[in-house]
Design an enzyme around this catalytic site. Structure first.
Site, PDB file in Angstrom:
ATOM      1  N   SER A 220       0.839  -1.188   0.000  1.00  0.00           N
ATOM      2  CA  SER A 220       0.000   0.000   0.000  1.00  0.00           C
ATOM      3  C   SER A 220       0.885   1.254   0.000  1.00  0.00           C
ATOM      4  O   SER A 220       1.675   1.446  -0.929  1.00  0.00           O
ATOM      5  CB  SER A 220      -0.963  -0.049   1.196  1.00  0.00           C
ATOM      6  N   GLU A 338      -9.204  -6.173  -3.662  1.00  0.00           N
ATOM      7  CA  GLU A 338      -8.613  -5.099  -2.872  1.00  0.00           C
ATOM      8  C   GLU A 338      -9.651  -4.178  -2.223  1.00  0.00           C
ATOM      9  O   GLU A 338      -9.634  -3.933  -1.017  1.00  0.00           O
ATOM     10  CB  GLU A 338      -7.685  -4.249  -3.750  1.00  0.00           C
ATOM     11  N   HIS A 457      -7.845  -5.787   0.515  1.00  0.00           N
ATOM     12  CA  HIS A 457      -6.617  -5.031   0.739  1.00  0.00           C
ATOM     13  C   HIS A 457      -6.070  -5.376   2.129  1.00  0.00           C
ATOM     14  O   HIS A 457      -6.793  -5.296   3.105  1.00  0.00           O
ATOM     15  CB  HIS A 457      -6.926  -3.530   0.650  1.00  0.00           C
TER      16      HIS A 457
END
Length: 537
Positions: A220, A338, A457
């Site tokens: 990320s 995600e 995610h």
């Protein structure tokens, strides 16, 4: 056609180790002492860590001086030195931040530039690869301590380093009033990461690592950081492989003008508006006041890496296009679902409910309705909304949250990640993956989602690290974890993955899935890559 923006989300191998307060020994005895007493001499002094069955851990090592007082909003300075043996069995403080996801703990500390080192307990004939982890968290949350390195270290036979770096206003405030003598503003968090890389180069051998084989990897915002370091002159030669999880070097970072505008907005929020004293005013604000002003994504002030002409001379996307980046092998990929995490976040704060929760009320988890799905798409995609709705129609067999998650996953992640991967493949050895365990363990804290979160995610992190915020892996998932640990560590060791390189004419993407489902996929078709690419033109 209206464009659709991306969202901003030199050491010898024979290190000296102290056995007692005054006795120094050579490499063989030093290695034995590392296995039994976890005592290592760094270039700052001796540290004593903790011994476990299959690994050694050294926590809370200061890699730079505390950025306090005059060092707030200044480049990181050399870390402290000490005599005697420093206890390294507890982590240092996390950098100042609000409470974020379940793996993030709130902090008001500026004294936070610490790192942790995890090594296998067994000895090795040759120095081991080193992997330096940069955590995610939108440049406003997270710490290295949230991720235990023992699974990678012991399972992959590598040295794992987890580093904190300054966040939010304390790490990325690019206000002109704070500029140094050379006019540099912002990017203090990126400079911290470079300081951690320099510490690794100086000290890797002391822990049995190879300073000439360092992998920089992150997820990320950590992946965005890896992208920035690939384009940053100050990190040249400090790492030799790059792994980017769940973000793309094709995504933009802030321009200098955008960063200055965000910094001036933050200054207004905390009452520092007089140009004559704005720097003094900012320096007088507490960390708690600064992080409160930055706030949460979508409601606060966006701060992060900025093209400043010095630390980051060009945006990573431009560096990737022009080839002005460090030429190292790349492993890059994403999770299949995600954006289901973001959709869960909408539920988490009661966004979908008919009435918003009161100030003292716990939000309810209200499912997204079909009408809300269509409203969200129209709000996000404007003139292109009907095309998106036609491409992603509502299927009554699946909840609206899953459909919105697919739209956002493909737009926010799949298209930019794959675009960047293909660009990397034209210049360096590049290997692409997709994590796709549909039963990945979810957070143990927070409201239960009303829909299946799939490979959301952050879902891959418990497969690579030891964490305490997610449900335990099943035996099947442990086998998948072993496969991923082998892949990540083998890439760190050799610069190669166990599958063909990505090429435009042979777009091989490795899939990691539980229950024997690992294999390959037509990534572009699965995520409507050509559709999203056409909307960006």
């Amino acid at each position: 056609m209206t464009s659709i923006p991306y969202p901003r989300w030199a050491v010898t191998l024979g290190a000296v180790v102290l056995v007692g307060p005054a006795m120094a020994v050579g490499p063989a005895a030093a290695d034995n002492d590392r296995r039994t007493a976890a005592v290592v001499r760094t270039d700052q002094g001796v540290v004593r860590g903790a011994v476990a069955a299959d690994h050694l851990s050294f926590q809370g090592i200061p890699y730079a001086s505390p950025p306090l007082g005059a060092l707030r909003w200044a480049p990181p300075q050399p870390g402290p030195t000490w005599t005697g043996v420093r206890d390294a069995t507890r982590p240092g403080a996390a950098c100042a931040q609000l409470k974020g996801l379940p793996m993030d703990a709130p902090s008001e500390s500026e004294d936070c530039l610490y790192l942790n080192v995890t090594t296998p307990r067994s000895s090795a004939r040759t120095p081991r690869p080193v992997m330096l982890w940069l955590h995610g968290g939108d440049f406003r949350f997270g710490s290295g301590d949230g991720y235990g390195g023992q699974r990678l270290a012991a399972g992959g036979d590598v040295i794992v380093v987890m580093a904190n770096y300054r966040l939010g206003a304390l790490g990325f405030l690019a206000h002109p009033a704070l500029a140094g003598r050379n006019g540099i503003i912002g990017n203090f968090g990126l400079q911290d990461q470079q300081a951690a890389l320099r510490w690794v180069r100086r000290n890797a051998a002391a822990f049995g690592g190879d300073p000439g084989n360092v992998t920089l990897f992150g997820q990320s915002a950590g992946a965005t950081s890896v992208c920035a370091q690939l384009a940053a002159p100050g990190s040249a030669g400090l790492f030799h492989r790059a792994i980017m999880q769940s973000n793309s070097c094709a995504n933009p970072v802030q321009t200098r003008a955008e960063a200055i505008g965000a910094a001036e907005e933050l200054a207004r929020r905390i009452g520092c508006t007089d140009p004559a004293v704005v720097a003094t005013c900012l320096r007088g604000r507490t960390p708690a006041r600064l992080i409160e002003a930055v706030g949460y994504p979508g409601a606060g002030v966006d701060l992060g890496p900025v093209v400043d002409g010095h630390t980051l001379p060009v945006a990573p996307a431009e560096a990737l296009t022009t080839g002005r980046l460090h030429r190292v092998p790349v492993l890059t990929g994403m999770n299949r679902d995600e954006s289901r995490l973001a959709v869960w976040g909408m539920e988490r704060v009661g966004f979908n409910c008919p009435e918003p929760p009161g100030p003292d009320q716990e939000p309810e988890s209200c499912p997204l309705t079909d009408d809300q799905y269509r409203d969200q798409v129209r709000a996000m995609f404007g003139d292109h909304a009907e095309e998106v709705l036609a491409r992603y129609p509502r299927d009554p067999a699946h909840p609206a949250s899953a459909t919105l998650g697919a739209v956002l996953t493909d737009h926010d992640y799949a298209e930019p990640v794959y675009t960047a991967a293909l660009a990397f493949a034209r210049r360096v050895p590049t290997f692409a993956y997709e994590f796709a365990d549909e039963d990945a363990p979810f957070f143990t804290e927070g409201p239960e989602p009303t829909f299946a979160t799939g490979a959301y995610h952050c879902a891959e992190l418990p497969y690579l690290f030891t964490v305490d915020y997610a449900e335990a892996l099943t035996p099947t998932q442990r086998r998948l974890s072993d496969e991923m640990v082998r892949t990540w560590s083998d890439f760190a060791r050799t610069g190669r993955a166990g599958w063909p390189r990505l090429r435009s004419d042979t777009p091989y993407v490795r899939v990691f899935a539980g229950g024997g489902g690992s294999g390959t996929t037509d990534f572009a078709a699965a995520h409507s890559y050509d559709f999203w690419l056409s909307l960006r033109r």
